[in-house]
Design a protein around this motif. Structure first.
Motif, PDB file in Angstrom:
ATOM      1  N   SER A  40      -5.369   8.015  -4.035  1.00 47.24           N
ATOM      2  CA  SER A  40      -4.088   8.483  -4.563  1.00 47.24           C
ATOM      3  C   SER A  40      -4.221   8.980  -5.997  1.00 47.24           C
ATOM      4  O   SER A  40      -3.565   9.957  -6.385  1.00 47.24           O
ATOM      5  CB  SER A  40      -3.051   7.356  -4.494  1.00 47.24           C
ATOM      6  N   THR A  69      -7.109   3.073  -1.256  1.00 39.85           N
ATOM      7  CA  THR A  69      -5.782   3.697  -1.287  1.00 39.85           C
ATOM      8  C   THR A  69      -5.406   4.103  -2.703  1.00 39.85           C
ATOM      9  O   THR A  69      -4.924   5.219  -2.946  1.00 39.85           O
ATOM     10  CB  THR A  69      -4.730   2.725  -0.729  1.00 39.85           C
ATOM     11  N   LEU A 129       0.830  -1.209   0.000  1.00 41.93           N
ATOM     12  CA  LEU A 129       0.000   0.000   0.000  1.00 41.93           C
ATOM     13  C   LEU A 129       0.862   1.256   0.000  1.00 41.93           C
ATOM     14  O   LEU A 129       0.538   2.249  -0.672  1.00 41.93           O
ATOM     15  CB  LEU A 129      -0.924   0.019   1.220  1.00 41.93           C
ATOM     16  N   VAL A 181       0.790   4.408  -3.237  1.00 39.22           N
ATOM     17  CA  VAL A 181       0.480   5.838  -3.114  1.00 39.22           C
ATOM     18  C   VAL A 181       1.281   6.694  -4.094  1.00 39.22           C
ATOM     19  O   VAL A 181       0.691   7.400  -4.927  1.00 39.22           O
ATOM     20  CB  VAL A 181       0.671   6.311  -1.659  1.00 39.22           C
TER      21      VAL A 181
END
Length: 477
Positions: free
Chosen positions: A426, A422, A289, A293
């Motif tokens: 992002s 996520t 994760l 990003v």
């Protein structure tokens, strides 16, 4: 609390058998995964036409993009939880049907604010549909079949982002039956009808064996955290950075801290919160994760900036602006096909190699923009776009596999929702940050220098991605 059952079985005659996802079912859920990502990027090259047709200001046009992305990001984890609770195929079908209806509403919008409202509803529909894709794959496949399905999911995700922008340019220029920009939304309707037909026949029903109720406080606090960050960053520049944008950004860390505290308390009490902090104890998920990003910020920021630069600066039409990235899409697809074999042989060491290739490709595109401006198009961008596409293909599908590789199947919906949230947050953050940087630099530096500066900032992000990739587990479970 220990949970060992991954999904409720389906009945075949008088015997119980675990659900299985066949080839047609996999194709169908991947189609459902492609639609939301295509629609995130498909409007980039259509925005100038939308603005002219609907007399929309720049701030409203940014809401056309941000309204979809923020609603999508805010509700994704909730969509995963509802799938665990009520059945993933049921939510997939309902989300896809709603996506078709909201796409129709976007295509028929009489004015700019109606389009913004329809885009928000479209993002919410996507949030109900997409988490079911990963959860269904996790619950209905194992071993080699799961690895193959996850690789295809990653390839679909990356290709959809580029293909959306190319398709948007082609549809706007084609002006099918005089629909102009509206066709970028109306094209979803027949695709959704086909998807619904296939899903009803080929996608098995699964759900968590011990579904938890919806975490209402967690849902509201996650929404507050995402909204207080993304909305001011997206709208601040066009609105002139009024007081509310700074107050919203100041509120973000408090909202995020409150969300974490509520989720940790629920986790320790033995309940399953919206985003269980204990899930981040899984090293592969946490590190994957963290890498997603900067990768997603750079990807979406680049796609937005290059679309604006090629149309408003280099004077290209929507087709030429979209097709300028065709080499990236083609090479991404080809390298994605080779990805599973490379991972089987070399493990996650292919990811830093991919980051290095992406960096080289981005540097070549930056050099092309510096040397050739304003004569920048397919030919000038081709070498860099091709190399960058290869690098991205060696990163995204692999990292998505890494994130979910050790998540228990009983938490498939939660894990998939966290990962996609996520990624989506992002992507929206990339447009908000790199897009805002680029548009802020244009008045003082000119289009070329603003583009070059923004690409160099993204290059620093690629370097960060490469460094983070060195900490990934060497093998994928």
């Amino acid at each position: 609390m220990t949970e060992t059952i991954t999904s409720r079985p389906v009945r075949t005659g008088t015997a119980e058998a675990p659900p299985a996802l066949g080839g047609l079912g996999l194709f169908t859920v991947l189609l459902g995964a492609a639609l939301p990502l295509v629609d995130f990027f498909i409007v980039n090259v259509a925005l100038p036409t939308i603005g002219a047709d609907l007399s929309a200001s720049e701030a409203v046009l940014e809401l056309v993009v941000a309204g979809y992305g923020v609603a999508y990001a805010v509700l994704l984890v909730l969509g995963g939880r509802l799938g665990d609770l009520f059945g993933r195929r049921r939510l997939f079908l309902g989300g896809m049907a709603a996506f078709g209806l909201t796409s129709l509403a976007c295509g028929l919008a009489p004015d700019a604010w109606s389009l913004v409202a329809a885009r928000v509803a479209q993002g919410a529909s996507a949030a109900a549909m997409l988490p079911q894709v990963l959860a269904t794959i996790q619950a209905t496949t194992t071993g080699h079949r799961r690895a193959r399905a996850m690789s295809l999911y990653g390839a679909t995700a990356g290709l959809s982002m580029v293909a959306g922008q190319i398709l948007g340019g082609v549809l706007v220029a084609a002006d099918i039956a005089g629909t102009g920009w509206r066709s970028v939304f109306l094209v979803n309707v027949p695709v959704v009808l086909v998807g619904l037909f296939l899903a009803a026949r080929a996608v098995p029903e699964t759900r968590s064996a011990r579904p938890e109720p919806v975490d209402v406080p967690g849902t509201f606090l996650l929404a507050a955290s995402i909204l207080t960050l993304l909305v001011p960053l997206t709208e601040g520049r066009a609105a002139g950075w009024p007081l509310w944008t700074w107050l919203s950004l100041a509120a973000f860390p408090f909202a995020a801290a409150a969300f974490y505290a509520v989720e940790r308390r629920a986790d320790r009490a033995g309940r399953t919160p919206l985003v269980p902090p204990s899930l981040f104890a899984i090293v592969s998920l946490r590190r994957g994760l963290l890498l997603i990003v900067p990768f997603s910020i750079g990807f979406s920021g680049f796609m937005f900036v290059i679309a604006v630069a090629l149309q408003q600066g280099a004077g290209l039409g929507p087709v030429a602006a979209g097709l300028a990235l065709a080499p990236l899409a083609v090479v991404f697809f080809l390298f994605s096909l080779a990805g599973p074999r490379l991972v089987a042989r070399h493990g996650t060491r292919v990811v830093p190699v991919g980051a290095a290739l992406q960096g080289v490709g981005l540097a070549l595109m930056t050099l092309a923009a510096w040397r050739s401006w304003p004569d920048l198009g397919l030919v000038e961008l081709l070498p860099g776009a091709a190399v960058a596409g290869a690098g991205q293909a060696l990163q995204l599908p692999v990292v998505l596999r890494v994130v979910l590789s050790e998540v228990p199947a009983v938490r498939a919906g939660v894990g998939g929702g966290v990962m996609v949230t996520t990624q989506q947050a992002s992507l929206a953050l990339g447009v908000a940050t790199l897009g805002t940087l680029f548009l802020s630099l244009v008045p003082g530096m000119g289009m070329r220098d603003a583009l070059v500066t923004t690409l160099l900032v993204q290059l620093a992000g690629v370097a960060l991605t490469g460094l983070l990739s060195l900490r990934l587990p060497r093998t994928i479970v």
